[in-house]
Design an enzyme around this catalytic site. Structure first.
Site, PDB file in Angstrom:
ATOM      1  N   ASP A   1      -6.395   3.528   1.682  1.00 41.48           N
ATOM      2  CA  ASP A   1      -6.605   2.128   2.063  1.00 41.48           C
ATOM      3  C   ASP A   1      -5.860   1.803   3.351  1.00 41.48           C
ATOM      4  O   ASP A   1      -4.974   2.546   3.767  1.00 41.48           O
ATOM      5  CB  ASP A   1      -6.016   1.216   0.972  1.00 41.48           C
TER       6      ASP A   1
ATOM      7  N   PRO B   1       4.702   0.064  -2.721  1.00 40.10           N
ATOM      8  CA  PRO B   1       4.585  -1.051  -1.783  1.00 40.10           C
ATOM      9  C   PRO B   1       4.787  -0.668  -0.313  1.00 40.10           C
ATOM     10  O   PRO B   1       4.596  -1.518   0.555  1.00 40.10           O
ATOM     11  CB  PRO B   1       5.682  -2.013  -2.243  1.00 40.10           C
TER      12      PRO B   1
ATOM     13  N   MET C   1      -2.570 -11.622  -3.216  1.00 35.99           N
ATOM     14  CA  MET C   1      -3.686 -12.048  -2.354  1.00 35.99           C
ATOM     15  C   MET C   1      -3.808 -13.573  -2.297  1.00 35.99           C
ATOM     16  O   MET C   1      -4.911 -14.106  -2.319  1.00 35.99           O
ATOM     17  CB  MET C   1      -5.018 -11.450  -2.862  1.00 35.99           C
TER      18      MET C   1
ATOM     19  N   LYS D   1     -10.403  -0.515   8.084  1.00 33.35           N
ATOM     20  CA  LYS D   1      -9.901  -0.640   9.458  1.00 33.35           C
ATOM     21  C   LYS D   1      -9.313  -2.018   9.529  1.00 33.35           C
ATOM     22  O   LYS D   1     -10.006  -3.010   9.678  1.00 33.35           O
ATOM     23  CB  LYS D   1     -11.044  -0.507  10.460  1.00 33.35           C
TER      24      LYS D   1
HETATM   25  N1  SAH Z   1      -2.677  -2.343  -6.098  1.00 35.88           N
HETATM   26  C1  SAH Z   1      -1.773  -3.160  -5.323  1.00 35.88           C
HETATM   27  C2  SAH Z   1      -2.317  -4.542  -5.061  1.00 35.88           C
HETATM   28  C3  SAH Z   1      -3.533  -4.548  -4.179  1.00 35.88           C
HETATM   29  S1  SAH Z   1      -4.101  -6.165  -3.839  1.00 35.88           S
HETATM   30  C4  SAH Z   1      -0.421  -3.233  -6.054  1.00 35.88           C
HETATM   31  O1  SAH Z   1      -0.328  -2.829  -7.212  1.00 35.88           O
HETATM   32  O2  SAH Z   1       0.542  -3.701  -5.445  1.00 35.88           O
HETATM   33  C5  SAH Z   1      -3.360  -6.469  -2.283  1.00 35.88           C
HETATM   34  C6  SAH Z   1      -2.285  -7.521  -2.423  1.00 35.88           C
HETATM   35  O3  SAH Z   1      -1.097  -6.935  -2.946  1.00 35.88           O
HETATM   36  C7  SAH Z   1      -1.850  -8.151  -1.114  1.00 35.88           C
HETATM   37  O4  SAH Z   1      -2.718  -9.178  -0.731  1.00 35.88           O
HETATM   38  C8  SAH Z   1      -0.480  -8.672  -1.475  1.00 35.88           C
HETATM   39  O5  SAH Z   1      -0.573  -9.875  -2.204  1.00 35.88           O
HETATM   40  C9  SAH Z   1       0.027  -7.600  -2.425  1.00 35.88           C
HETATM   41  N2  SAH Z   1       0.870  -6.610  -1.723  1.00 35.88           N
HETATM   42  C10 SAH Z   1       0.610  -5.312  -1.556  1.00 35.88           C
HETATM   43  N3  SAH Z   1       1.623  -4.705  -0.898  1.00 35.88           N
HETATM   44  C11 SAH Z   1       2.544  -5.651  -0.651  1.00 35.88           C
HETATM   45  C12 SAH Z   1       3.807  -5.688  -0.004  1.00 35.88           C
HETATM   46  N4  SAH Z   1       4.351  -4.584   0.533  1.00 35.88           N
HETATM   47  N5  SAH Z   1       4.463  -6.869   0.073  1.00 35.88           N
HETATM   48  C13 SAH Z   1       3.962  -7.985  -0.472  1.00 35.88           C
HETATM   49  N6  SAH Z   1       2.766  -8.021  -1.085  1.00 35.88           N
HETATM   50  C14 SAH Z   1       2.070  -6.880  -1.173  1.00 35.88           C
END
Ligand code: SAH
Length: 255
Positions: free
Chosen positions: A40, A17, A174, A62
């Site tokens: 990403d 995260p 999301m 970007k």
């Molecule tokens: N593969 C990623 C998810 C990608 S989709 C995973 O497993 O976490 C992108 C979404 O993930 C964002 O819109 C948000 O809802 C969530 N997300 C990703 N990083 C985050 C973070 N540090 N804090 C809160 N939500 C996060």
């Protein structure tokens, strides 16, 4: 399957995260030794800084211009680099197989005869749960936890009935932009307007915010607090537990 030794391997790597301490050792090693990293927009600079000075870095998003390379182009880029003999570290936020489109990239590589290895990562749900002190399951409050995408093809037609409610935790990825539709959809399914909700923005990062409300207040909270992506919406009784409150107090004391 046998393949020519001249073909590179694509590693689909979960970057967690945000906090580099939450990388797996395998992910950290791959980043440190990578010659080519395709990443990403969600990847924190502190994670990318683990790469050596000679690493070639390609961003496929970007963030400021809200312009992301189309998925087909990303797939083609991975395949092209691997077929040219380059090992690729494809760095994705969280876990590559949780809303990360890692499945599509793996399929594209397989179709082109490019070997793929998957390195799991801490998905945002686990990162948010740990940093906000919200247990996703709890003997008293939840024995079912579901991850859903709040922004996906045909959101309104999707059947979410039974995913949230007593004994369940619903984690929505999301979902910031569609928060009003989400709240409406869940209440139309019979979920009580006073079910507790937590919004965790920038989980496991220095600028994390944990906001709490009831389901009916979710759309208003998102606007009032100007919640921005990346954020998770967590719905269920676990978000109101005492340890969650303690984590919030600790956070407020820090800021
Ligand atoms: N593969 C990623 C998810 C990608 S989709 C995973 O497993 O976490 C992108 C979404 O993930 C964002 O819109 C948000 O809802 C969530 N997300 C990703 N990083 C985050 C973070 N540090 N804090 C809160 N939500 C996060």
């Amino acid at each position: 399957m046998t393949h020519s030794p001249a073909i590179g391997t694509v590693h689909l790597v979960g970057a967690g995260p945000g906090d580099p301490d939450l990388l797996t050792l395998r992910a950290a090693r791959l980043i440190m030794h990578a010659k080519l990293i395709v990443h990403d927009g969600l990847i924190e600079p502190a994670v990318l800084e683990l790469a050596g000075p000679g690493a070639r870095m390609i961003s496929v998003a970007k963030r400021r211009a809200h312009h992301t390379m189309p998925q087909e182009d990303i797939n083609a880029l991975l395949v092209r680099e691997a077929l040219a003999g380059n090992d690729v570290v494809r760095l994705k936020g969280g876990d590559p197989f949780v809303f990360g489109r890692g499945g599509e990239e793996a399929e594209a590589c397989h179709a082109a005869g490019v070997p793929v290895k998957i390195v799991p990562g801490i998905s945002a749900a686990m990162g948010a749960a740990a940093s906000a002190g919200i247990p996703l399951t709890h003997r008293e409050d939840a024995s079912i936890v579901t991850f859903v995408a709040g922004q996906c093809k045909g959101l309104t037609e999707q059947d979410w009935a039974g995913l949230a409610g007593k004994g369940r935790t619903l984690v929505i990825y999301m979902g910031v932009k569609t928060a009003p539709q989400i709240a409406e959809k869940l209440m139309a399914d019979g979920l009580a307007p006073d079910v507790p909700v937590a919004v965790v923005e920038n989980a496991a990062r220095s600028d994390m915010r944990v906001l709490r409300t009831a389901l009916a207040g979710l759309p208003d909270l998102v606007i009032r607090a100007k919640v921005k992506s990346p954020a998770l919406i967590i719905i269920g009784d676990v978000t109101a537990r005492e340890n969650a409150a303690l984590a919030r107090v600790a956070l407020e004391a820090m800021s």
